[in-house]
Write an enzyme that holds these catalytic residues in place. Structure first.
Site, PDB file in Angstrom:
ATOM      1  CG  ASP A   1      -2.118   1.521   4.876  1.00 37.42           C
ATOM      2  OD1 ASP A   1      -3.339   1.301   4.778  1.00 37.42           O
ATOM      3  OD2 ASP A   1      -1.317   0.687   5.351  1.00 37.42           O
ATOM      4  CG  ASP A   2      -7.274   1.820   2.961  1.00 40.99           C
ATOM      5  OD1 ASP A   2      -7.277   2.822   3.713  1.00 40.99           O
ATOM      6  OD2 ASP A   2      -7.931   0.794   3.195  1.00 40.99           O
TER       7      ASP A   2
ATOM      8  CG  ASP B   1     -12.350   5.291  13.863  1.00 39.14           C
ATOM      9  OD1 ASP B   1     -12.480   4.501  14.812  1.00 39.14           O
ATOM     10  OD2 ASP B   1     -12.699   5.003  12.696  1.00 39.14           O
TER      11      ASP B   1
ATOM     12  CG  HIS C   1     -12.462   0.708   2.018  1.00 36.91           C
ATOM     13  ND1 HIS C   1     -12.987  -0.249   2.838  1.00 36.91           N
ATOM     14  CD2 HIS C   1     -11.219   0.967   2.491  1.00 36.91           C
ATOM     15  CE1 HIS C   1     -12.092  -0.582   3.759  1.00 36.91           C
ATOM     16  NE2 HIS C   1     -11.013   0.168   3.577  1.00 36.91           N
TER      17      HIS C   1
ATOM     18  NE  ARG D   1      -3.911  -1.890   2.513  1.00 36.93           N
ATOM     19  CZ  ARG D   1      -4.894  -1.858   3.404  1.00 36.93           C
ATOM     20  NH1 ARG D   1      -4.968  -0.846   4.256  1.00 36.93           N
ATOM     21  NH2 ARG D   1      -5.774  -2.829   3.451  1.00 36.93           N
TER      22      ARG D   1
HETATM   23  N1  UDP Z   1      -3.508  -1.519  10.137  1.00 38.95           N
HETATM   24  C1  UDP Z   1      -2.610  -1.607  11.177  1.00 38.95           C
HETATM   25  N2  UDP Z   1      -2.304  -2.832  11.677  1.00 38.95           N
HETATM   26  C2  UDP Z   1      -2.851  -3.966  11.175  1.00 38.95           C
HETATM   27  C3  UDP Z   1      -3.780  -3.860  10.127  1.00 38.95           C
HETATM   28  C4  UDP Z   1      -4.092  -2.622   9.636  1.00 38.95           C
HETATM   29  O1  UDP Z   1      -2.096  -0.575  11.626  1.00 38.95           O
HETATM   30  O2  UDP Z   1      -2.537  -5.052  11.654  1.00 38.95           O
HETATM   31  C5  UDP Z   1      -3.812  -0.209   9.602  1.00 38.95           C
HETATM   32  C6  UDP Z   1      -3.738  -0.160   8.093  1.00 38.95           C
HETATM   33  O3  UDP Z   1      -2.427   0.096   7.670  1.00 38.95           O
HETATM   34  C7  UDP Z   1      -4.713   0.926   7.748  1.00 38.95           C
HETATM   35  C8  UDP Z   1      -5.737   0.846   8.868  1.00 38.95           C
HETATM   36  O4  UDP Z   1      -5.137   0.108   9.932  1.00 38.95           O
HETATM   37  O5  UDP Z   1      -4.110   2.202   7.769  1.00 38.95           O
HETATM   38  C9  UDP Z   1      -7.012   0.141   8.434  1.00 38.95           C
HETATM   39  O6  UDP Z   1      -6.694  -1.130   7.935  1.00 38.95           O
HETATM   40  P1  UDP Z   1      -7.448  -1.797   6.714  1.00 38.95           P
HETATM   41  O7  UDP Z   1      -7.593  -0.805   5.611  1.00 38.95           O
HETATM   42  O8  UDP Z   1      -6.729  -3.073   6.371  1.00 38.95           O
HETATM   43  O9  UDP Z   1      -8.845  -2.192   7.328  1.00 38.95           O
HETATM   44  P2  UDP Z   1     -10.247  -1.419   7.373  1.00 38.95           P
HETATM   45  O10 UDP Z   1     -10.418  -1.061   8.823  1.00 38.95           O
HETATM   46  O11 UDP Z   1     -10.175  -0.246   6.485  1.00 38.95           O
HETATM   47  O12 UDP Z   1     -11.199  -2.444   6.906  1.00 38.95           O
HETATM   48 MN    MN Z   2      -9.125   0.294   4.786  1.00 42.00          MN
END
Ligand code: UDP
Ligand code: MN
EC number: 2.4.1.222
Length: 363
Positions: free
Chosen positions: A203-204, A292, A316, A131
Site C-alpha cells: 500500500d506504499d 515474498d 523504498h 496510505r
Molecule cells: N502490513 C500489514 N500488516 C501490518 C503492517 C504492514 O499487512 O501489521 C502491510 C502494509 O500494509 C504494507 C506491507 O505490509 O502493504 C509492508 O508494510 P510497511 O510498508 O509498513 O513495511 P516495509 O516492510 O515496507 O518496511
Molecule cells: Mn513499505
C-alpha cells in the site's frame, strides 16, 4: 649459359608481371573505417541519439556491457564483438519468454487489456486512512476494475469507495505468518479470477498501470514469467525443511514485495500445488521466511524458473533519488518511505514543499 640465364630472367619477369596484374584486378581493400563511425553506431546502441536499434537490443547491450559502452570503443572488432554479445543476450532464452530488458520492455507478444491483469494491494486496517486513501485518490481511482484490496479489518468508508475489498481475516500484524496469510488469499482470488496476470503491490506503492500493461504485454501469459526486482544483491540463503527432521540449505532469488512483482497465469498454475488453497502457508513454514521470499522459493527453487529482473519496479529499500525524473513515466512502480531517518522519495522539482503537500509521492 648466358642463354639459360636470359630465359630464367624472362620467366622471373613474367611471374612478377602476373603477380602485379593479380593484385591490381583483385577487390581493392576497404578504406579504413573512421573510428568515429564505430563510436557513433555504438552510442546509438547505448542512448537515444542516432538511429535507434531494436529496443531489446539497445537495453541488452547496455545491460550486457555497461562498462564497455561507457568508455570509447577503440576497434571495429571490439564493436562487432559487443554487437554479437548484445544480440545473443537479446535473444529468447531456451524455451522461454523474451529476455528482460532491464528498463525497456521488448515489443508486445500479445495484446493485453486492463481486465487481463489482477493487481492485489496488500494493506492493513491501520493504514486505510494513512496510505490507502491516497491510492484511491490517485492510481486506483482510474483502475478500479483491475485492483483488489486485501486487508484485515472491516471498513465501511473503504467499501463505499470501491467494491473490490477483500477482508482476509488474517491477523493484523507485520509477522511472517500474517503476511503469508494475506499473500495466500491474494493468490487464491487471482486463480479464481481467471485473469492472465497476477501482480502484487504494497500500500506504499504507486502503480503506473500503462507502463505495467506495456511490460506484461511483452511476455506471453501462458509461459513461465516471474518479474520484479530483488532487493538483495545475491540469492537469499535459507534452510528448507524436507521432512520431519531433515533440513537442507537452499538458495534462490526473489522479487521484493515492496517493489511489486508479477506472475503469469501459466506459471501460477504450476505454482498451485505449493501456493493455492492453504498450501502457501505450509510452504512458507518450510523455509520460515516472509511471503515474498516464499514466492521466490516456489518459483526459483521448486519449479526452477528464474526471476526476470526489471529495473522498472521500485521499493523504498533502494535510493529513490536515483530514479531520473526524465524516466519517471516509464517506471512500473514507485514507492516512498524513510531510510536511515531520511525521507526516501523520488526527487521531482515542483511548486509545493513537503510541508505544503506532505502526501505527495515525490518532493
Ligand atoms: N502490513 C500489514 N500488516 C501490518 C503492517 C504492514 O499487512 O501489521 C502491510 C502494509 O500494509 C504494507 C506491507 O505490509 O502493504 C509492508 O508494510 P510497511 O510498508 O509498513 O513495511 P516495509 O516492510 O515496507 O518496511
Ligand atoms: Mn513499505
Amino acid at each position: 649459359m648466358l642463354k639459360r640465364c636470359g630465359r630464367r630472367l624472362l620467366l622471373a619477369l613474367a611471374g612478377a608481371l602476373l603477380a602485379c596484374l593479380l593484385v591490381l584486378t583483385a577487390d581493392p581493400p576497404p578504406p579504413p573505417v573512421p573510428a568515429e563511425r564505430g563510436r557513433r553506431a555504438l552510442r546509438s546502441l547505448a542512448g537515444p541519439a542516432g538511429a535507434a536499434p531494436a529496443r531489446g537490443l539497445e537495453a541488452a547491450a547496455a545491460a550486457a556491457a555497461p562498462a564497455a559502452l561507457a568508455r570509447e570503443v577503440h576497434s571495429l572488432s571490439e564493436y562487432f564483438s559487443l554487437l554479437t554479445r548484445a544480440r545473443r543476450d537479446a535473444g529468447p532464452p531456451p524455451g522461454g519468454a523474451p529476455r528482460p530488458a532491464d528498463g525497456h520492455p521488448p515489443p508486445p507478444a500479445e495484446p493485453l487489456a486492463p481486465h487481463d491483469v489482477f493487481i492485489a494491494v496488500k494493506t492493513t486496517r491501520k493504514f486505510h486512512r494513512a496510505r490507502l486513501d491516497l491510492l484511491l485518490e490517485t492510481w486506483i481511482s482510474r483502475h478500479k476494475q483491475m485492483t483488489f484490496i486485501f486487508t484485515d479489518g472491516e471498513d465501511e468508508a473503504l467499501a463505499r469507495r470501491t467494491g473490490n475489498v477483500v477482508n482476509t481475516n488474517c491477523s493484523a500484524a507485520h509477522s511472517r505468518q500474517a503476511l503469508s496469510c494475506k499473500m495466500a488469499v491474494e493468490f487464491d482470488h487471482f486463480m479464481e479470477s481467471g485473469r492472465k496476470w497476477f501482480c502484487h503491490v504494497d500500500d506504499d506503492n504507486y502503480v503506473n498501470v500503462r507502463a505495467l500493461l506495456r511490460l506484461l504485454a511483452s511476455y506471453p501469459h501462458t509461459q513461465d514469467v516471474y518479474i520484479g526486482k530483488p532487493s538483495l544483491d545475491r540469492p537469499i540463503q535459507a534452510t528448507e525443511r524436507v521432512s520431519e527432521n531433515t533440513m537442507r540449505p537452499v538458495h534462490f532469488w526473489f522479487a521484493t514485495g515492496g517493489a511489486g512483482f508479477c506472475i503469469s497465469r501459466g506459471l501460477a498454475l504450476k505454482m498451485s500445488p505449493w501456493a493455492s488453497r492453504g498450501h502457501f502457508m505450509n510452504t512458507a513454514e518450510r523455509i520460515r521466511l516472509p511471503d515474498d521470499c516464499t514466492i521466490g522459493y516456489i518459483v526459483e527453487a521448486l519449479l526452477g524458473v528464474p526471476l526476470i529482473r526489471s529495473g522498472l519496479f521500485h521499493s523504498h529499500l533502494e535510493n529513490l533519488q536515483q530514479v531520473p525524473a526524465s524516466e519517471l513515466h516509464e517506471q512500473v512502480t514507485l514507492s516512498y518511505g524513510m531510510f536511515e531517518n531520511k525521507r526516501n522519495a523520488i526527487h521531482v522539482k515542483g511548486p509545493f514543499s513537503v510541508e505544503a503537500d506532505p502526501s505527495r509521492w515525490a518532493n
